[in-house]
Motif scaffolding. Structure first.
Motif, PDB file in Angstrom:
ATOM      1  N   TRP A 179     -10.009   9.593   5.218  1.00 19.32           N
ATOM      2  CA  TRP A 179     -10.052   8.364   6.005  1.00 19.32           C
ATOM      3  C   TRP A 179     -11.286   7.651   5.462  1.00 19.32           C
ATOM      4  O   TRP A 179     -12.415   8.065   5.704  1.00 19.32           O
ATOM      5  N   LEU A 217      -9.362  -0.082   5.372  1.00 17.39           N
ATOM      6  CA  LEU A 217      -9.009   1.292   5.043  1.00 17.39           C
ATOM      7  C   LEU A 217      -8.469   1.335   3.616  1.00 17.39           C
ATOM      8  O   LEU A 217      -7.515   0.626   3.289  1.00 17.39           O
ATOM      9  N   GLU A 272      -6.376   3.130   1.666  1.00 13.97           N
ATOM     10  CA  GLU A 272      -5.321   4.085   1.990  1.00 13.97           C
ATOM     11  C   GLU A 272      -4.579   4.550   0.741  1.00 13.97           C
ATOM     12  O   GLU A 272      -4.116   3.732  -0.054  1.00 13.97           O
TER      13      GLU A 272
END
Length: 128
Positions: A39, A54, A56
């Protein structure tokens, strides 16, 4: 209701972190393991308690296809505001960033597009 987190798919989280912090100037906010990935978020140093981005991983085939299609069509995956687009464009060019377009005025904003090295085109813009 408010936006506190948004994400961008990246092909390599460590490479993305380096680009988004060392080149774009964002600051790492969160970094902890989640299975085989992390994360991993960054924020603007101008607003460290505002929206987090984020980074990702794009290990999902649907995410990969979406990311690739946007890239191939020249569509930016995200947009970041800047105060002086010409200065930011020149700064990024000086750092060797692959710029897809020079700043162009359109509908009250000036915008330019670059490659984030992680599979995305990113738009920067300045409201005029």
């Amino acid at each position: 209701m408010r936006i506190e987190l948004t994400s961008i798919h990246v092909d390599d989280q460590d490479k993305a972190l380096a680009f988004y912090t060392e080149v774009l100037g964002f600051v790492k906010k969160q970094d902890f393991p989640v299975g085989q990935f992390k994360w991993l978020t960054v924020v603007s140093p101008e607003a460290p308690d505002a929206v987090e981005l984020l980074l990702e991983p794009n290990d999902n085939p649907a995410a990969q296809a979406y990311q690739q299609a946007l890239y191939e069509q020249g569509i930016p995956h995200a947009a970041f505001a800047v105060d002086d687009i010409q200065a930011e464009y020149e700064r990024l060019a000086g750092l060797g960033v692959a710029l897809a377009s020079e700043p162009v005025e359109a509908g009250g904003v000036a915008q330019a597009i670059f490659d984030d090295t992680c599979g995305n085109r990113i738009l920067i813009y300045q409201v005029l």
